[in-house]
Scaffold this motif. Sequence first.
Motif, PDB file in Angstrom:
ATOM      1  N   LEU A 436      72.010   2.050  11.646  1.00 11.21           N
ATOM      2  CA  LEU A 436      72.920   3.048  11.100  1.00 11.21           C
ATOM      3  C   LEU A 436      73.272   2.633   9.677  1.00 11.21           C
ATOM      4  N   VAL A 437      72.897   3.437   8.691  1.00 12.48           N
ATOM      5  CA  VAL A 437      73.085   3.103   7.276  1.00 12.48           C
ATOM      6  C   VAL A 437      73.947   4.185   6.638  1.00 12.48           C
ATOM      7  N   ARG A 438      75.179   3.850   6.322  1.00 14.36           N
ATOM      8  CA  ARG A 438      76.088   4.795   5.685  1.00 14.36           C
ATOM      9  C   ARG A 438      75.948   4.813   4.165  1.00 14.36           C
ATOM     10  N   ASP A 439      75.519   3.710   3.593  1.00 17.69           N
ATOM     11  CA  ASP A 439      75.430   3.580   2.140  1.00 17.69           C
ATOM     12  C   ASP A 439      74.328   4.498   1.610  1.00 17.69           C
ATOM     13  N   ARG A 440      74.704   5.389   0.716  1.00 12.86           N
ATOM     14  CA  ARG A 440      73.725   6.337   0.169  1.00 12.86           C
ATOM     15  C   ARG A 440      72.627   5.635  -0.623  1.00 12.86           C
ATOM     16  N   SER A 441      72.965   4.551  -1.286  1.00 12.49           N
ATOM     17  CA  SER A 441      71.994   3.878  -2.139  1.00 12.49           C
ATOM     18  C   SER A 441      70.955   3.085  -1.362  1.00 12.49           C
ATOM     19  N   GLN A 442      71.177   2.879  -0.064  1.00  9.38           N
ATOM     20  CA  GLN A 442      70.253   2.096   0.743  1.00  9.38           C
ATOM     21  C   GLN A 442      69.417   2.998   1.642  1.00  9.38           C
ATOM     22  N   PRO A 443      68.098   2.829   1.654  1.00 13.08           N
ATOM     23  CA  PRO A 443      67.266   3.624   2.570  1.00 13.08           C
ATOM     24  C   PRO A 443      67.424   3.161   4.008  1.00 13.08           C
ATOM     25  N   VAL A 444      67.153   4.050   4.927  1.00 11.65           N
ATOM     26  CA  VAL A 444      67.254   3.724   6.356  1.00 11.65           C
ATOM     27  C   VAL A 444      66.047   2.927   6.821  1.00 11.65           C
ATOM     28  N   LEU A 445      64.894   3.260   6.296  1.00  9.47           N
ATOM     29  CA  LEU A 445      63.654   2.672   6.789  1.00  9.47           C
ATOM     30  C   LEU A 445      63.362   1.334   6.127  1.00  9.47           C
ATOM     31  N   LYS A 446      64.350   0.471   6.016  1.00  7.15           N
ATOM     32  CA  LYS A 446      64.216  -0.914   5.574  1.00  7.15           C
ATOM     33  C   LYS A 446      63.552  -1.030   4.220  1.00  7.15           C
ATOM     34  N   GLY A 447      63.864  -0.119   3.317  1.00  6.82           N
ATOM     35  CA  GLY A 447      63.350  -0.200   1.962  1.00  6.82           C
ATOM     36  C   GLY A 447      61.926   0.236   1.797  1.00  6.82           C
ATOM     37  N   GLU A 448      61.258   0.666   2.865  1.00  5.50           N
ATOM     38  CA  GLU A 448      59.855   1.036   2.763  1.00  5.50           C
ATOM     39  C   GLU A 448      59.666   2.321   1.984  1.00  5.50           C
ATOM     40  N   ALA A 449      60.710   3.106   1.839  1.00  2.00           N
ATOM     41  CA  ALA A 449      60.568   4.345   1.076  1.00  2.00           C
ATOM     42  C   ALA A 449      60.198   4.047  -0.361  1.00  2.00           C
ATOM     43  N   ARG A 450      60.673   2.912  -0.890  1.00  2.00           N
ATOM     44  CA  ARG A 450      60.316   2.557  -2.254  1.00  2.00           C
ATOM     45  C   ARG A 450      58.976   1.844  -2.307  1.00  2.00           C
TER      46      ARG A 450
END
Length: 614
Positions: A436-450
């Motif tokens: 559960l990731v509330r922070d908008r600046s952080q991706p949910v999928l463990k940073g793999e989106a970048r």
Amino acid sequence: MTRLITLFFLLAFGPVSAAVSAADLGEARVSLLDGDVQVKIQESGEWAAAAINMPVVSGDRLWVPARARVELQLRDGSYLRLDEQSALEILTLEPDSHQFYLTAGRAYVNFKGRRDHFLQLDTPVAALRAYDAVVFRVDVAADGESRVTVVKGVLEAENRWERRRLTAGKTLRLYADARPEQTAAGVPDDWERWNRARDSYLYERRVSARYLPDELETYAADFDAQGRWVDTSDYGYVWIPSAYISVGWAPYRDGRWVWIGGDYVWIGYEPWGWAPYHYGRWAYVAHHGWCWVPPRRGAVYWGPGYVGWVHTHPYVGWVPLAPGEIYYGYGHYGPHSVNLLHADVRKTAVTQRYKNIQVGGGVTVWHHDTFLTGRAVDLRLKENPFLTHPPHPGRPEIKPERATLRPIVRDVPREQLPPSGIRELSVRELKESRPLVRDRSQPVLKGEARERSAPVAPRAPAVIQKPPEQRPGGGEPKPLRPFVAPPADAAKPREPKTLAPPPERELRSAPVERRPETVREVPPPKAPRAVEPRPAPAPSVAPPREWRAPPQQPPPAPTEKRLVVPERPPEIRKPPEAPAGESAPRKAAPVQTPRKEAPPRDDQERANEGVKIR
């Protein structure tokens, strides 16, 4: 000592969920049920038929078979609905955060977006987050491909490749191995139209909202549709049910007690049986009958079931509590309640006399076995057990059985059971992979989106080898594309690109460096006249004009002219006075009126003519 006794009692009653207690069960409930919807209860690990008004908790799972639908209502007034052939895992249910995982099928979400509230809905290939009010639908295909359509508001969506901000009227397709594709939303289908009609019914202006405390306004639709409000002299405005009641009906009669979160929780089978059974009190008013008295504003606490208990050896009985009467429960349930977690049950005595035990039919009595299995058989005892036995503080000390965990006693046809892929799914593994990731600046999928944007990198080396005019600078600017090319290979292609001007420096170091300038300025059409004098030792200026004629490209590019220069030096170096004849002869070469060089040219021409005459 009291805590040890309480702990032993809870452990003896069976597995208690560490993630939720009975006092926290008011976050979500099944508000609409159609068909053989099933739930996998976390505490039992078994699939069972779902029931209307059953609370759902973190770790529960829902399966909606063919020809079925279900609706979940959250405490903040949000709704989540599932269509047939859909599977939903409830990962997190907290007062201000909700997380669901849609494994397959279709879901429709109407999130109210109250202050500091957050909702996250995951799919096999995507993660969706809502921070403000938004209405959207999600369709998950068999291969996990997810299609998200926003009806109102804004939704943040991402897969392992990219993150998007999706607005109303847009549809986004998210894949496991490709970037998302955004299009305009299509025409609503039957599923979406049904949901919109349901929303209009639930959110229209309700009369009950003026009588309910602010905390219960989200349940106003249940009160409006199935009852009426009357003003009484003792309790003010009270609500009287008019639907799903019969002769001899009494509160806490149509339903069953289910062991959830370490306590016995009442599940009322009346469609309106959520708020009246878990908030407030009941009273019997002359000329009106049974009436529900809402709690005061600021004193709204969800409870497993506000009743008084009596427990004899073969029987279990309960009676609805009237306003002002003390409720004994294992947790904090607001004013007019006693928390037995901080009291010695053996020394706690109920001194009050319940008002509703005097009402005909107000006391419900079940056999001990009926209480556990849920197959209700109402007993008509000759004597009121509350008059012959002292009331019991809190729930009866009856160890629950496996059947006591089921919300309703009903068999589900085999063909409606969940498929093997749904049954074998692990909620614990899902929670680990999808936090559960509330922070908008952080991706949910463990940073793999970048990181997944890197597949574009392999194309960069091929682009670097193109001519400098197409990709000036190549892969040099490391801040823009740090992954374009390895440092070892990058050194070689960078030199040709950055050294486009330097070729001129190399030519300047040679004695013929200035020749290209004269060649550029001499018009090529005059070249045919210079073909004949080639055999003779012509001066330094004339041969270049005659020798430059062969290039047949009308618009010679600068690069082509530079390439021709290396072939001419052998012939041009013959005359020693080459430097003196560069700047002067440019277009006046045919006349040739230099001060000192003109006479020698005339003598040579005459000598040549004499040779030809001979």
